[in-house]
Scaffold this active site. Structure first.
Site, PDB file in Angstrom:
ATOM      1  CB  CYS A  37      19.064 -11.996 -45.105  1.00  0.00           C
ATOM      2  SG  CYS A  37      18.709 -10.568 -46.090  1.00  0.00           S
ATOM      3  CD  GLN A  52      24.210  -0.225 -44.007  1.00  0.00           C
ATOM      4  OE1 GLN A  52      25.319   0.109 -43.577  1.00  0.00           O
ATOM      5  NE2 GLN A  52      23.727  -1.435 -43.810  1.00  0.00           N
TER       6      GLN A  52
HETATM    7  N1  PLP Z   1      17.748  -1.170 -44.039  1.00  0.00           N
HETATM    8  C1  PLP Z   1      19.023  -1.292 -44.387  1.00  0.00           C
HETATM    9  C2  PLP Z   1      19.582  -0.359 -45.403  1.00  0.00           C
HETATM   10  C3  PLP Z   1      19.836  -2.253 -43.815  1.00  0.00           C
HETATM   11  O1  PLP Z   1      21.118  -2.357 -44.170  1.00  0.00           O
HETATM   12  C4  PLP Z   1      19.276  -3.116 -42.843  1.00  0.00           C
HETATM   13  C5  PLP Z   1      20.092  -4.193 -42.260  1.00  0.00           C
HETATM   14  O2  PLP Z   1      20.969  -4.731 -42.915  1.00  0.00           O
HETATM   15  C6  PLP Z   1      17.938  -2.935 -42.498  1.00  0.00           C
HETATM   16  C7  PLP Z   1      17.197  -1.962 -43.108  1.00  0.00           C
HETATM   17  C8  PLP Z   1      17.290  -3.779 -41.444  1.00  0.00           C
HETATM   18  O3  PLP Z   1      17.931  -3.559 -40.217  1.00  0.00           O
HETATM   19  P1  PLP Z   1      17.569  -4.504 -38.968  1.00  0.00           P
HETATM   20  O4  PLP Z   1      17.810  -5.911 -39.423  1.00  0.00           O
HETATM   21  O5  PLP Z   1      18.487  -4.078 -37.892  1.00  0.00           O
HETATM   22  O6  PLP Z   1      16.143  -4.254 -38.674  1.00  0.00           O
END
Ligand code: PLP
Length: 373
Positions: A325, A179
């Protein structure tokens, strides 16, 4: 109907320049970077130039950047490697991490019977660093995995401080910077962090591409076996157009950082003022949160909780209740569960997340939408 997108912590729209750059590669630079002919060499050059661009933005060496499909993949690889290759016997994390971290840790615990400690989360959303120091005083080979900016609340971790604490206690430090990459400055030459991860779609780049920063000297075992791509660490033909798009996106994010940060900060203040004047009992979840994320507890009845996102969506307004999600599900957020009391947890909390593409009119539309609920 005018549509309003206020869910930029879930994903962001691509910048036009990023699309243009990707189109160029798709149309003309279609060689396989592993081929030795001119087409291949050209694609390879695009790949390595992208790696250099990313490294320059973060003040690290391009050899420390490994391209991955996304941050989830990078985090899985890094944490598994820590246990399987680097001799880690204990993972310290928190219960407010993204599921990419939490579920990886839980699975490693089951598979390898390693010790897992959860550092407390304060009501402000911040991590209890005093407890972190106490936990680290037990001498076991440890990796600390804590996120920089929480994706649901915007709570910020002091990475510099955690890095120093980890160094003092000879613990590895993995920081989920999904983020914050492209939204705040990083000097990886100075921060004592061993691993960070990113996904391009969070900073106006394409989906399905990300990277891991692996500090020089750390030995990794391959994530995927096959060809020699990514120095044999992640075999498989590289998505050159995605990588070039990601590099363009991060470059532009840092070029425009100050201007866009001021703009978004003002927009968030405007949103808070408007929310408070229309709903005086509103509460902000988290203290001193990151400038593009606002999580608010709405003074609405519990019955409205399940339908609130749906009703806003009908009006064309996209916001989120927690991480993407979980949106639409009535399961309480695992992050807010650590911060709020049982009564507040049942009430509707909204995550509003901004980008420089948003306007005050978007906020006004959100307020109107909320008033009509
Ligand atoms: N970490 C954080 C803080 C996130 O906000 C997200 C996605 O929302 C992820 C990890 C995972 O990212 P990705 O789905 O692009 O792998």
């Amino acid at each position: 109907m005018k549509k309003v997108y206020l869910d930029n912590a879930a994903t962001t729209p691509l910048r036009k320049e990023v699309i243009d750059e990707m189109m160029l590669v798709l149309q003309s630079d279609y060689g396989n970077p592993s081929s030795t002919h001119s087409y291949g060499r050209s694609a390879k050059t695009a790949l390595e130039t992208s790696r250099k661009t990313i490294a320059k933005c973060l003040a690290c060496s391009s050899q420390e950047i490994v391209f991955t499909a996304n941050a989830t993949e990078a985090t899985n690889w890094i944490l598994r490697n820590a246990v399987c290759k680097l001799g880690v016997k204990r993972i310290i994390t928190s219960k407010v991490e993204h599921h990419a971290t939490l579920y990886t840790v839980q699975n490693l615990q089951k598979e390898f019977e390693i010790e897992v400690s959860y550092v407390n989360v304060l009501a402000s959303g911040e991590i209890d660093l005093t407890q972190l120091v106490n936990l680290l005083s037990i001498n076991t080979k440890t990796i600390v995995t804590l996120m920089h900016v929480n994706n649901e609340t915007g709570s910020v971790l002091d990475c510099d401080k955690v890095g120093r604490i980890c160094e003092q206690h000879k613990a590895l430090f993995h920081c989920d910077t999904v983020q914050s990459i492209g939204k705040t400055e990083f000097n990886l030459n100075e921060i004592q962090v061993d691993f960070i991860v990113a996904s391009a779609h969070k900073f106006h780049g394409p989906k399905g591409i990300g990277f891991a920063y692996i500090k020089k000297g750390i030995v990794m075992q391959p994530m995927l076996y096959g060809g020699e791509q990514e120095k044999g660490l992640r075999a498989g033909t590289e998505a050159v157009h995605q990588i070039v798009g990601m590099a363009k996106a991060i470059e532009l994010a840092y070029k425009n950082l100050n201007e866009e940060r001021i703009y978004i900060t003002n927009l968030k203040s405007y949103c808070i003022t408007k929310l408070q004047s229309n709903f005086p009992e509103i509460k902000i979840n988290g203290t001193d949160t990151f400038y593009n994320i606002l999580n608010v507890l709405l003074p609405f009845s519990e019955e409205k909780t399940a339908m609130i996102l749906f009703n806003l969506d009908i009006k064309g307004i996209a916001v989120s209740r927690g991480s993407a999600c979980q949106s639409g599900s009535i399961k309480p957020s695992h992050v807010l569960a650590e911060m709020l009391n049982a009564d507040d947890l049942k009430k509707p909390s909204l995550r509003i997340s901004f980008s420089h593409y948003n306007t005050k009119e978007d906020i006004d539309a959100l307020i109107d939408g909320l008033k009509g609920l």
